[in-house]
Design an enzyme around this catalytic site. Structure first.
Site, PDB file in Angstrom:
ATOM      1  N   CYS A 160       0.852  -1.199   0.000  1.00  0.00           N
ATOM      2  CA  CYS A 160       0.000   0.000   0.000  1.00  0.00           C
ATOM      3  C   CYS A 160       0.887   1.249   0.000  1.00  0.00           C
ATOM      4  O   CYS A 160       0.858   2.035  -0.926  1.00  0.00           O
ATOM      5  CB  CYS A 160      -0.935  -0.026   1.196  1.00  0.00           C
ATOM      6  SG  CYS A 160      -2.109  -1.392   1.149  1.00  0.00           S
ATOM      7  N   CYS A 182      -5.261   3.510   1.062  1.00  0.00           N
ATOM      8  CA  CYS A 182      -5.138   3.818   2.489  1.00  0.00           C
ATOM      9  C   CYS A 182      -6.456   3.602   3.221  1.00  0.00           C
ATOM     10  O   CYS A 182      -7.457   4.271   2.944  1.00  0.00           O
ATOM     11  CB  CYS A 182      -4.675   5.261   2.671  1.00  0.00           C
ATOM     12  SG  CYS A 182      -4.399   5.697   4.397  1.00  0.00           S
TER      13      CYS A 182
END
Length: 282
Positions: A160, A182
Site C-alpha cells: 500500500c 489507504c
C-alpha cells in the site's frame, strides 16, 4: 492532527461508494490526499482523538528495513499486523508460491532489500541510498520502492505504502512517500508514524538534519463497517502533538539490522481520547 481529521471529514462529505473485490466490503472513497509531517520540529503525528499504539507501527517499519518475509519475524519484534494477511487471506492460502504458515512471500522489505535483477542477483535499494546519502550524494534517485508488479503473485499483499523518495537539500533530508491505497481509520496512523520515523532514522544514520515528510495518497477510503465509529472520532477535540525521541546510539544501517528495538523509541507528552476498535478487512 488537524489534517488527519480534515481528510476524514472530506471522505465523509465527498466520498463515493466503491465496492472492494478483495475484501467484499464497500468503501467510501476519495482520490488524492496530501499530508505533511514536520520532523524538524518533532511534531510526532500520533493520533490523539483515539489512543494509538506507535510501537507496533515502528516494529513493522523495522521489519521492512530488515527485509522480513514471515509474520513470525514481525511478531518477535512486537508487530502482529501481518498475521491475518499471511494466514487468513484465502487467495494467498491457495497460492502455490506460499511456503507455509506465516509466510508472506516477496512483499515490502523483501523487495527493498533484495530486489531480484534479471541475472538472479539481488539489489539492496536501502543500502545504496544510505551509502549515497552518508557521502552527501543525492542522485535524484535515492528511492526505496516495494512495488514490483512482476512479482505480485509471489506475495500475500501488494504494498500500500509503496515508494519512498529521499531528497537532500544542503544538510537537510526530506522524504516524499507514495501510497496507492489507504484504510484511513485503521491504517493511516501507522503509515504516518512510519513515514516520520523513516525520515528521522535515515537522517540520523546518514548524518543529516531531518526536514519534512510529504505523504501522498492516491486512494483514501473508509470501509462501510468503520463509518459510524469514524463519525464519533471526528467529533473529539485533538490534544497537542507529542514528541518522539530516538536512541542517539543508532548510528548505522547495521545497527537497525541487528540490535535496534521498539524500546529505542520513546514518546513524550502523549495525551489521547479512549481507544476506538475499528474492524479490519482482510
Amino acid at each position: 492532527m488537524n489534517q488527519y481529521l480534515q481528510l476524514c471529514q472530506r471522505i465523509i462529505e465527498e466520498g463515493v461508494w466503491v465496492n472492494n473485490a478483495r475484501t467484499g466490503t464497500r468503501c467510501l472513497t476519495v482520490i488524492n490526499a496530501d499530508l505533511q509531517y514536520d520532523v524538524a520540529a518533532n511534531e510526532f503525528p500520533l493520533l490523539t482523538t483515539r489512543k494509538s499504539y506507535y510501537k507496533a507501527a515502528i516494529a513493522e517499519l523495522l521489519g521492512y528495513l530488515r527485509g522480513y518475509d514471515n509474520a513470525a519475524q514481525f511478531r518477535a519484534i512486537g508487530c502482529n499486523t501481518w498475521n491475518a494477511n499471511a494466514n487468513e487471506n484465502q487467495a494467498w492460502l491457495n497460492n502455490p508460491h506460499r511456503k507455509g504458515e506465516d509466510d508472506m512471500g516477496r512483499v515490502y522489505g523483501v523487495q527493498g532489500r533484495g530486489w531480484l535483477k534479471p541475472d538472479g542477483s539481488k539489489l539492496d535499494q536501502l543500502a545504496k541510498l544510505v551509502a549515497n546519502l552518508s557521502k552527501g550524494i543525492d542522485d535524484r534517485g535515492e528511492i526505496l520502492t516495494f512495488y514490483n508488479p512482476g512479482e505480485f503473485e509471489l506475495g500475500c499483499l501488494r504494498p500500500c505504502m509503496h515508494t519512498h523518495t529521499f531528497s537532500l537539500l544542503g544538510d537537510t533530508l526530506y522524504l516524499t512517500s507514495y501510497q496507492r491505497s489507504c484504510d484511513v481509520p485503521l491504517g493511516l496512523n501507522f503509515n504516518q508514524v512510519q513515514c516520520f520515523v523513516l525520515l528521522a532514522l535515515v537522517a540520523q544514520i546518514t548524518g543529516h538534519k531531518a526536514g519534512k515528510v510529504f505523504h501522498k495518497i492516491a486512494n483514501a477510503h473508509i470501509y462501510e463497517n468503520q463509518l459510524e465509529l469514524m463519525k464519533l472520532q471526528i467529533q473529539r477535540q485533538p490534544y497537542p502533538s507529542p514528541t518522539l525521541h530516538i536512541n542517539p546510539e543508532i548510528k548505522t544501517l547495521a545497527d537497525i539490522e541487528s540490535w535496534v528495538s521498539v524500546d529505542d523509541f520513546t514518546v513524550e507528552g502523549y495525551q489521547s481520547h479512549p481507544a476506538i476498535h475499528y474492524p479490519f478487512s482482510v
